[in-house]
Structures are given as structure tokens and as C-alpha cells.
Design an enzyme around this catalytic site. Sequence first.
Site, PDB file in Angstrom:
ATOM      1  N   HIS A 159       1.778   3.718   8.252  1.00 28.06           N
ATOM      2  CA  HIS A 159       0.929   4.793   8.837  1.00 28.06           C
ATOM      3  C   HIS A 159       1.919   5.797   9.747  1.00 28.06           C
ATOM      4  O   HIS A 159       3.156   5.112   9.992  1.00 28.06           O
ATOM      5  CB  HIS A 159       0.049   4.526  10.060  1.00 28.06           C
ATOM      6  CG  HIS A 159      -0.896   3.594   9.224  1.00 28.06           C
ATOM      7  ND1 HIS A 159      -2.151   4.159   8.578  1.00 28.06           N
ATOM      8  CD2 HIS A 159      -1.259   2.320   9.284  1.00 28.06           C
ATOM      9  CE1 HIS A 159      -2.798   3.319   8.242  1.00 28.06           C
ATOM     10  NE2 HIS A 159      -2.484   2.031   8.562  1.00 28.06           N
TER      11      HIS A 159
ATOM     12  N   HIS B 150       0.935  -1.297  -0.132  1.00 25.30           N
ATOM     13  CA  HIS B 150       0.177   0.027   0.127  1.00 25.30           C
ATOM     14  C   HIS B 150       1.158   1.255   0.087  1.00 25.30           C
ATOM     15  O   HIS B 150       1.548   1.566   0.973  1.00 25.30           O
ATOM     16  CB  HIS B 150      -0.913  -0.015   1.331  1.00 25.30           C
ATOM     17  CG  HIS B 150      -1.754  -1.213   1.497  1.00 25.30           C
ATOM     18  ND1 HIS B 150      -3.040  -0.983   0.934  1.00 25.30           N
ATOM     19  CD2 HIS B 150      -1.720  -2.498   1.864  1.00 25.30           C
ATOM     20  CE1 HIS B 150      -3.738  -2.222   1.285  1.00 25.30           C
ATOM     21  NE2 HIS B 150      -2.646  -2.932   1.952  1.00 25.30           N
ATOM     22  N   PHE B 151       1.147   1.929  -1.211  1.00 31.31           N
ATOM     23  CA  PHE B 151       1.908   2.913  -1.341  1.00 31.31           C
ATOM     24  C   PHE B 151       1.367   4.255  -1.143  1.00 31.31           C
ATOM     25  O   PHE B 151       1.901   5.395  -1.123  1.00 31.31           O
ATOM     26  CB  PHE B 151       2.799   2.935  -2.537  1.00 31.31           C
ATOM     27  CG  PHE B 151       4.036   1.876  -2.614  1.00 31.31           C
ATOM     28  CD1 PHE B 151       4.266   1.318  -1.556  1.00 31.31           C
ATOM     29  CD2 PHE B 151       4.819   1.747  -3.876  1.00 31.31           C
ATOM     30  CE1 PHE B 151       5.628   0.376  -1.468  1.00 31.31           C
ATOM     31  CE2 PHE B 151       5.759   0.864  -3.964  1.00 31.31           C
ATOM     32  CZ  PHE B 151       6.294   0.257  -2.675  1.00 31.31           C
ATOM     33  N   ARG B 152      -0.062   4.141  -0.659  1.00 30.26           N
ATOM     34  CA  ARG B 152      -0.946   5.309  -0.231  1.00 30.26           C
ATOM     35  C   ARG B 152      -0.920   6.621  -1.128  1.00 30.26           C
ATOM     36  O   ARG B 152      -1.195   7.697  -0.824  1.00 30.26           O
ATOM     37  CB  ARG B 152      -0.109   6.015   0.972  1.00 30.26           C
ATOM     38  CG  ARG B 152       0.395   4.998   2.110  1.00 30.26           C
ATOM     39  CD  ARG B 152      -1.080   4.403   2.644  1.00 30.26           C
ATOM     40  NE  ARG B 152      -1.003   3.655   3.801  1.00 30.26           N
ATOM     41  CZ  ARG B 152      -1.724   2.514   4.180  1.00 30.26           C
ATOM     42  NH1 ARG B 152      -2.806   2.335   3.421  1.00 30.26           N
ATOM     43  NH2 ARG B 152      -1.802   2.044   5.587  1.00 30.26           N
TER      44      ARG B 152
ATOM     45  N   HIS C  95      -2.579 -12.394   2.976  1.00 29.78           N
ATOM     46  CA  HIS C  95      -2.258 -12.174   4.498  1.00 29.78           C
ATOM     47  C   HIS C  95      -2.969 -13.394   5.532  1.00 29.78           C
ATOM     48  O   HIS C  95      -3.736 -12.752   6.101  1.00 29.78           O
ATOM     49  CB  HIS C  95      -2.366 -10.895   5.150  1.00 29.78           C
ATOM     50  CG  HIS C  95      -3.531 -10.141   4.877  1.00 29.78           C
ATOM     51  ND1 HIS C  95      -4.933 -10.554   4.962  1.00 29.78           N
ATOM     52  CD2 HIS C  95      -3.652  -8.878   4.274  1.00 29.78           C
ATOM     53  CE1 HIS C  95      -5.644  -9.571   4.495  1.00 29.78           C
ATOM     54  NE2 HIS C  95      -4.806  -8.430   4.287  1.00 29.78           N
TER      55      HIS C  95
ATOM     56  N   ASP D  97       2.414  -7.106   2.834  1.00 23.17           N
ATOM     57  CA  ASP D  97       1.176  -6.053   2.944  1.00 23.17           C
ATOM     58  C   ASP D  97       1.746  -4.678   3.833  1.00 23.17           C
ATOM     59  O   ASP D  97       1.059  -4.372   4.792  1.00 23.17           O
ATOM     60  CB  ASP D  97       0.344  -6.649   3.883  1.00 23.17           C
ATOM     61  CG  ASP D  97      -1.294  -6.096   4.088  1.00 23.17           C
ATOM     62  OD1 ASP D  97      -1.421  -4.989   3.341  1.00 23.17           O
ATOM     63  OD2 ASP D  97      -1.862  -6.477   4.944  1.00 23.17           O
TER      64      ASP D  97
ATOM     65  N   ASN E 100      -6.657   0.832  -2.412  1.00 24.36           N
ATOM     66  CA  ASN E 100      -7.334   1.606  -0.934  1.00 24.36           C
ATOM     67  C   ASN E 100      -6.754   3.012  -0.760  1.00 24.36           C
ATOM     68  O   ASN E 100      -6.226   3.331   0.464  1.00 24.36           O
ATOM     69  CB  ASN E 100      -7.435   0.751   0.289  1.00 24.36           C
ATOM     70  CG  ASN E 100      -6.315   0.186   0.857  1.00 24.36           C
ATOM     71  OD1 ASN E 100      -5.140  -0.023   0.180  1.00 24.36           O
ATOM     72  ND2 ASN E 100      -6.261   0.217   2.056  1.00 24.36           N
TER      73      ASN E 100
ATOM     74  N   HIS F 160      -9.120  -9.682   0.613  1.00 24.71           N
ATOM     75  CA  HIS F 160      -8.940  -9.659   2.110  1.00 24.71           C
ATOM     76  C   HIS F 160      -9.954 -10.375   2.590  1.00 24.71           C
ATOM     77  O   HIS F 160     -11.165 -10.013   2.770  1.00 24.71           O
ATOM     78  CB  HIS F 160      -9.136  -8.030   2.423  1.00 24.71           C
ATOM     79  CG  HIS F 160      -8.891  -7.962   3.922  1.00 24.71           C
ATOM     80  ND1 HIS F 160      -7.855  -7.127   4.467  1.00 24.71           N
ATOM     81  CD2 HIS F 160      -9.402  -8.172   5.007  1.00 24.71           C
ATOM     82  CE1 HIS F 160      -7.838  -7.221   5.683  1.00 24.71           C
ATOM     83  NE2 HIS F 160      -9.005  -7.848   6.244  1.00 24.71           N
TER      84      HIS F 160
HETATM   85  O1  DOR Z   1      -3.956  -3.570   8.663  1.00 23.90           O
HETATM   86  C1  DOR Z   1      -4.229  -3.399   7.521  1.00 23.90           C
HETATM   87  N1  DOR Z   1      -3.750  -2.067   6.973  1.00 23.90           N
HETATM   88  N2  DOR Z   1      -4.979  -3.999   6.773  1.00 23.90           N
HETATM   89  C2  DOR Z   1      -5.419  -3.790   5.654  1.00 23.90           C
HETATM   90  O2  DOR Z   1      -6.232  -4.749   4.917  1.00 23.90           O
HETATM   91  C3  DOR Z   1      -5.228  -2.632   4.980  1.00 23.90           C
HETATM   92  C4  DOR Z   1      -4.156  -1.894   5.584  1.00 23.90           C
HETATM   93  C5  DOR Z   1      -3.836  -0.344   5.215  1.00 23.90           C
HETATM   94  O3  DOR Z   1      -3.887  -0.088   4.193  1.00 23.90           O
HETATM   95  O4  DOR Z   1      -3.591   0.335   6.289  1.00 23.90           O
HETATM   96 ZN    ZN Z   2      -3.206  -4.945   2.355  1.00 26.97          ZN
HETATM   97 ZN    ZN Z   3      -5.829  -6.469   3.660  1.00 25.21          ZN
END
Ligand code: DOR
Ligand code: ZN
Ligand code: ZN
Length: 416
Positions: free
Chosen positions: A288, A56-58, A218, A284, A88, A171
Site C-alpha cells: 500500500h 498482490h501486484f495490484r 498465511h 503475501d 483481488n 484466505h
Molecule cells: O492484509 C492483507 N492484505 N490481507 C489480505 O488478505 C489481502 C491483502 C491485500 O490485498 O492488501
Molecule cells: Zn494475500
Molecule cells: Zn489473505
Amino acid sequence: MDVVEGKLFFQGRLQKACVGMEDGRIVSVRKVLKGDQHFDFGERLVLPGAVDPHVHFRDPGMTHKEDFSSGSLSALHGGVTCVLDMPNTVPPVIDLSSLKEKRESVAGRSWVDYGIIAGIAPGTDVPSLGPCVSYKIFLGSSTQSVLLDEDAVLARALDAVGRSRRPVSVHAEEGSMLLRREERSLREHEECRPREAELSAIQRLASYSGRARMNICHVSCKEALPLLAGSGMTFEATPHHMLLDSSMGLGPWGKVNPPLRRRADRESLFQAFCRGQVPMLATDHAPHAPEEKDKDFNEAPSGVPGVETGFAMMLSLVRKGFLSLDVLIRAACHNPSLTFGLNKGDIAEGLDADLLVVDPRQTTVVKGRDLHSKCGWTPFEGREALFPQAVFLRGNLVLRDGQTMSERRGREVSYA
Ligand code: DOR
Ligand code: ZN
Ligand code: ZN
């Protein structure tokens, strides 16, 4: 032709040999090769670059946590030469216009090759997305995710995915089985997202397994392993679910979905991985910012970073004798390439020349502040890792002794 010489991982074992590279591809593997440029790494190992099928490179929208440039630089330093990035984001990538925008905005900004995964929300018209390396479905909610959990909608989405012939990553936590109440600790987080939610989601998906090529993300608990064996679905295990558990005092820094569970779960997953029973290693990577994590437990977002440390820590566990190099390369390189149809994941003629040079004597102690993710912390502080000393991406030397050697050359992957 350029040549890389060293102790090559070739045909399942290490042997002194040379790889010839031309136009980004491996063109020859021989005991002796002469090239225009010759890189002789002596007794150091030459391995295929890792392919991380889940990061997840945001980018776009949460770039204070990470962006494509920082996330991919972190991947490069960890020996990951290709990533598949999750949808996401803000806005989520769930239709053609958001997908196009993301393609345009990340072009030219990545240090490693990448695939952009499209999310399937209840309203997503799958064929209208056009070609995609893969899709993603969230059955249970997590950071900024768009849920799709109703049976009829799920079945329709899987049929559309099946017609596309591309895989879909899921997921797998049953949204309806997650409890919404205040959580004060990792143990309470685990209670609110019980293992039954994962097991039940896997069973539901298995009942649809003829409809599409499904990949379960995961896996977090030991009971999932027998359900998945022989299910026809591929699956991933993360370094955090194999090396960390809810008893380790990590507090909000270990809060992740699905949750870290018991020591017995962690050990079962790791042992299955070492036996070669886990198809894919996926980090994964879900960074944050520290100020977001360093909060009251209930308020802290779920997710841990890992793209830089996952493969490198596993390599160090190979050196210590916990698993074979062959098993690791299959799970971290070969199988993700095969599952997603990439021209990568091995040292063999015709594949992309994505190579890592590793000195097995040069282990490093992982420290959050030395890593390259924007988030600047890691739940693996103090663990041992073997980071690559040099990385070639499609034949170009892009990293050497901790320094980048060229511009950002990452491209969107092609797939078959
Ligand atoms: O802990 C998680 N963080 N699980 C996820 O499925 C999404 C991910 C996130 O994008 O922060
Ligand atoms: Zn993920
Ligand atoms: Zn996930």
C-alpha cells in the site's frame, strides 16, 4: 549450451559443480562441463530461484500501489523467479473476461515468470474460466476481496475446483467471527480478527478436504499448526508472521490480515518452519502507498510488502544457523513448484534454468528506499538479508550486481 559453475545446491546439499542450460532448461549437472558461454562463480552459491505462491501486484486498478512491472522487478531483486498473483484487483479477476483482460494486459511486462490465480466469488462458474494455475477463495474480507463464505456455495465451489484438478488457496478467517469496531492499535486489530476465526475456518475447510486440493494461506497462530498437520491440506507461512508480532510498535505499518499476533505465535511458526514443518514460504506481498498507511490506525489498509525481502532474509537466517539451506529451499522453491505443478523449484535436469548466485559473505541491511516495489517502505527495515548477485531466468542472465541485464522476459507459467 551455456554453463553456470559454482557451489551448487544439488540433491539436497552444496557441491562444486556445473549446470548446463539449453533452450531455457537445465540439461545437465556435472562436475565439469564445457559450454558456449561459461559463467564461473567460484565459491559462490548457486541456488534454484524461489517461487512465491502468494503476491498482490495490484494490476489492474490499483497501480499507484504497485504494478506488474514494479512488483516483478522487486521479486527479481529478491531472488524470486516465479510468482503467483492474486485476483483481488480492480476489477477482480473472477470471470473469464477479467481473466483474459489481465492475461493480455500483463503479457510482456513481467521480469519474472508468473501464474495468474482466478478468484472464486459466489457467482463464479469455475469451468467457464478455462485452464488456471490455481484458484483463490476469501472466507473473510480483506483489501478489495470478494467473499465466499456460505456453506452450500463453498461446497459447490470446492467440488468444481476438485473436478479441475487444480489447487485452491484459501484466505482462512471466518468472516462471521470478525468484529467490526474501531481499532486503534495492532492489539485491537488482533482482537477484532481473533485467532478463533482462523482456527474455525481451518476446521471447516478440513471437513471438506476430500473435495479439492486446498492450500491454507498465511497461517498466523500457533494453534493452527496441529490442526494442519496431517489434514491433507498444504499451507503457507509468511516472513511477517514468523518475524514480526503485535508488540513491536509497528502501528498501521504492521496492520495486516490475518493480524500479527503474539510473540509466542511468531516463535512457534518460525520454529516449525525451521524444523521443516511448514510446507511453503509465501510473502503475501500486499503493498500500500505510504500515504495510505501513514494514517489513523483504523483508516489504514491492511497489508505489508515482502516479495523482495522474504527469501533473502531467510537466507541470511540460514547463514546465521537458524535453519538449514535444505529446509529453506524446500519451502521456498521445491514445495511451491510441486503444489502448483510448475516445472521449477530445483536444480535438476529438465526443470527451468532459474538460478540465483549468492555470496554468503555479502549481507545487506534492508532499507525501504533501496527496494524496488512502488510502495517504497518495508516493515523489515534494518533486518539483515542476502540478496542474489546474479539471477538467471530460464537460462538468461537477467540481473547482475543490482543491474538488469536484458528486457523483461517473464512469461505466464505452464503447469501440470
Ligand atoms: O492484509 C492483507 N492484505 N490481507 C489480505 O488478505 C489481502 C491483502 C491485500 O490485498 O492488501
Ligand atoms: Zn494475500
Ligand atoms: Zn489473505
